[in-house]
Design a protein around this motif. Structure first.
Motif, PDB file in Angstrom:
ATOM      1  N   HIS A   1       0.803  -1.219   0.000  1.00  0.00           N
ATOM      2  CA  HIS A   1       0.000   0.000   0.000  1.00  0.00           C
ATOM      3  C   HIS A   1       0.838   1.271   0.000  1.00  0.00           C
ATOM      4  CE1 HIS A   1      -2.873  -3.064   1.504  1.00  0.00           C
ATOM      5  NE2 HIS A   1      -3.542  -2.517   0.510  1.00  0.00           N
ATOM      6  N   LEU A   2       2.043   1.164  -0.510  1.00  0.00           N
ATOM      7  CA  LEU A   2       2.928   2.330  -0.621  1.00  0.00           C
ATOM      8  C   LEU A   2       3.242   2.629  -2.074  1.00  0.00           C
ATOM      9  CD1 LEU A   2       5.610   1.776   2.141  1.00  0.00           C
ATOM     10  CD2 LEU A   2       3.920   3.592   2.059  1.00  0.00           C
ATOM     11  N   GLN A   3       3.367   3.893  -2.362  1.00  0.00           N
ATOM     12  CA  GLN A   3       3.882   4.341  -3.651  1.00  0.00           C
ATOM     13  C   GLN A   3       5.056   5.249  -3.343  1.00  0.00           C
ATOM     14  OE1 GLN A   3       0.835   6.231  -5.953  1.00  0.00           O
ATOM     15  NE2 GLN A   3      -0.447   4.408  -5.999  1.00  0.00           N
ATOM     16  N   HIS A   4       5.994   5.315  -4.241  1.00  0.00           N
ATOM     17  CA  HIS A   4       7.130   6.208  -4.043  1.00  0.00           C
ATOM     18  C   HIS A   4       6.917   7.450  -4.905  1.00  0.00           C
ATOM     19  CE1 HIS A   4       8.810   2.627  -2.219  1.00  0.00           C
ATOM     20  NE2 HIS A   4       9.577   3.460  -1.559  1.00  0.00           N
ATOM     21  N   LYS A   5       6.866   8.592  -4.255  1.00  0.00           N
ATOM     22  CA  LYS A   5       6.627   9.869  -4.919  1.00  0.00           C
ATOM     23  C   LYS A   5       7.864  10.750  -4.819  1.00  0.00           C
ATOM     24  CE  LYS A   5       2.361   9.255  -6.052  1.00  0.00           C
ATOM     25  NZ  LYS A   5       1.914   9.322  -7.424  1.00  0.00           N
ATOM     26  N   SER A   6       8.082  11.527  -5.834  1.00  0.00           N
ATOM     27  CA  SER A   6       9.218  12.439  -5.872  1.00  0.00           C
ATOM     28  C   SER A   6       8.893  13.691  -5.052  1.00  0.00           C
ATOM     29  CB  SER A   6       9.514  12.831  -7.317  1.00  0.00           C
ATOM     30  OG  SER A   6      10.608  13.693  -7.379  1.00  0.00           O
ATOM     31  N   ALA A   7       9.834  14.076  -4.180  1.00  0.00           N
ATOM     32  CA  ALA A   7       9.648  15.265  -3.348  1.00  0.00           C
ATOM     33  C   ALA A   7      10.943  16.070  -3.345  1.00  0.00           C
ATOM     34  CB  ALA A   7       9.262  14.874  -1.936  1.00  0.00           C
ATOM     35  N   PHE A   8      10.817  17.371  -3.413  1.00  0.00           N
ATOM     36  CA  PHE A   8      11.981  18.249  -3.431  1.00  0.00           C
ATOM     37  C   PHE A   8      12.483  18.467  -2.010  1.00  0.00           C
ATOM     38  CE2 PHE A   8      13.971  22.490  -3.434  1.00  0.00           C
ATOM     39  CZ  PHE A   8      14.970  22.248  -4.357  1.00  0.00           C
ATOM     40  N   ASN A   9      13.769  18.255  -1.808  1.00  0.00           N
ATOM     41  CA  ASN A   9      14.410  18.503  -0.520  1.00  0.00           C
ATOM     42  C   ASN A   9      15.115  19.847  -0.621  1.00  0.00           C
ATOM     43  OD1 ASN A   9      16.262  18.658   1.627  1.00  0.00           O
ATOM     44  ND2 ASN A   9      16.442  16.441   1.734  1.00  0.00           N
ATOM     45  N   ALA A  10      14.575  20.859   0.045  1.00  0.00           N
ATOM     46  CA  ALA A  10      15.124  22.205  -0.039  1.00  0.00           C
ATOM     47  C   ALA A  10      16.525  22.297   0.555  1.00  0.00           C
ATOM     48  CB  ALA A  10      14.199  23.189   0.673  1.00  0.00           C
ATOM     49  N   GLU A  11      16.817  21.459   1.533  1.00  0.00           N
ATOM     50  CA  GLU A  11      18.119  21.488   2.186  1.00  0.00           C
ATOM     51  C   GLU A  11      19.236  21.010   1.252  1.00  0.00           C
ATOM     52  OE1 GLU A  11      19.929  19.134   5.900  1.00  0.00           O
ATOM     53  OE2 GLU A  11      18.149  20.351   6.359  1.00  0.00           O
ATOM     54  N   SER A  12      18.970  19.941   0.513  1.00  0.00           N
ATOM     55  CA  SER A  12      19.998  19.408  -0.382  1.00  0.00           C
ATOM     56  C   SER A  12      19.864  19.941  -1.799  1.00  0.00           C
ATOM     57  CB  SER A  12      19.935  17.876  -0.412  1.00  0.00           C
ATOM     58  OG  SER A  12      18.740  17.448  -1.049  1.00  0.00           O
ATOM     59  N   GLY A  13      18.689  20.457  -2.146  1.00  0.00           N
ATOM     60  CA  GLY A  13      18.455  20.944  -3.501  1.00  0.00           C
ATOM     61  C   GLY A  13      18.197  19.825  -4.491  1.00  0.00           C
ATOM     62  N   LEU A  14      17.901  18.629  -3.988  1.00  0.00           N
ATOM     63  CA  LEU A  14      17.686  17.466  -4.838  1.00  0.00           C
ATOM     64  C   LEU A  14      16.281  16.912  -4.649  1.00  0.00           C
ATOM     65  CD1 LEU A  14      21.020  15.600  -4.057  1.00  0.00           C
ATOM     66  CD2 LEU A  14      20.519  16.983  -6.068  1.00  0.00           C
ATOM     67  N   TYR A  15      15.825  16.181  -5.655  1.00  0.00           N
ATOM     68  CA  TYR A  15      14.567  15.464  -5.525  1.00  0.00           C
ATOM     69  C   TYR A  15      14.853  14.094  -4.928  1.00  0.00           C
ATOM     70  CZ  TYR A  15      11.940  18.938  -8.092  1.00  0.00           C
ATOM     71  OH  TYR A  15      11.323  20.099  -8.459  1.00  0.00           O
ATOM     72  N   GLU A  16      13.969  13.632  -4.042  1.00  0.00           N
ATOM     73  CA  GLU A  16      14.116  12.336  -3.390  1.00  0.00           C
ATOM     74  C   GLU A  16      12.827  11.548  -3.564  1.00  0.00           C
ATOM     75  OE1 GLU A  16      14.600  13.561   0.647  1.00  0.00           O
ATOM     76  OE2 GLU A  16      16.730  13.966   0.409  1.00  0.00           O
ATOM     77  N   LEU A  17      12.955  10.230  -3.634  1.00  0.00           N
ATOM     78  CA  LEU A  17      11.779   9.376  -3.633  1.00  0.00           C
ATOM     79  C   LEU A  17      11.395   9.094  -2.191  1.00  0.00           C
ATOM     80  CD1 LEU A  17      12.537   6.822  -6.465  1.00  0.00           C
ATOM     81  CD2 LEU A  17      10.888   8.688  -6.480  1.00  0.00           C
ATOM     82  N   GLN A  18      10.126   9.344  -1.862  1.00  0.00           N
ATOM     83  CA  GLN A  18       9.644   9.124  -0.502  1.00  0.00           C
ATOM     84  C   GLN A  18       8.448   8.189  -0.537  1.00  0.00           C
ATOM     85  OE1 GLN A  18       8.866  12.965   1.203  1.00  0.00           O
ATOM     86  NE2 GLN A  18      11.036  13.336   1.565  1.00  0.00           N
ATOM     87  N   PRO A  19       8.356   7.281   0.436  1.00  0.00           N
ATOM     88  CA  PRO A  19       7.213   6.371   0.488  1.00  0.00           C
ATOM     89  C   PRO A  19       5.963   7.102   0.982  1.00  0.00           C
ATOM     90  CG  PRO A  19       8.642   6.006   2.370  1.00  0.00           C
ATOM     91  CD  PRO A  19       9.318   7.015   1.505  1.00  0.00           C
TER      92      PRO A  19
END
Length: 67
Positions: A38-56
């Motif tokens: 029941h999880l999907q991995h969505k892309s989220a912007f990390n303002a601290e690193s300046g990178l996009y991360e996949l989050q469950p």
């Protein structure tokens, strides 16, 4: 003192699946324990690193468009 790690069962908040032998994952939006079905991995912007991360993210938060 034993070196055995206590195995604590967890319950998926979507389907009530219970396990003490598999690993659970918490939704990065609602922080509730969820099974991998029941999880999907969505892309989220990390303002601290300046990178996009996949989050469950659980299917309830995806459906509610909270992510």
């Amino acid at each position: 003192m034993t070196n055995d790690i206590e195995s604590t069962p967890w319950i998926c908040h979507v389907c009530d699946y219970r396990s003490s032998t598999t690993e659970s994952v918490a939704c990065s939006v609602c922080y509730k324990t969820t099974c991998t079905a029941h999880l999907q991995h969505k892309s989220a912007f990390n303002a601290e690193s300046g990178l996009y991360e996949l989050q469950p993210v659980c299917i309830y938060c995806v459906a509610a468009k909270l992510c």
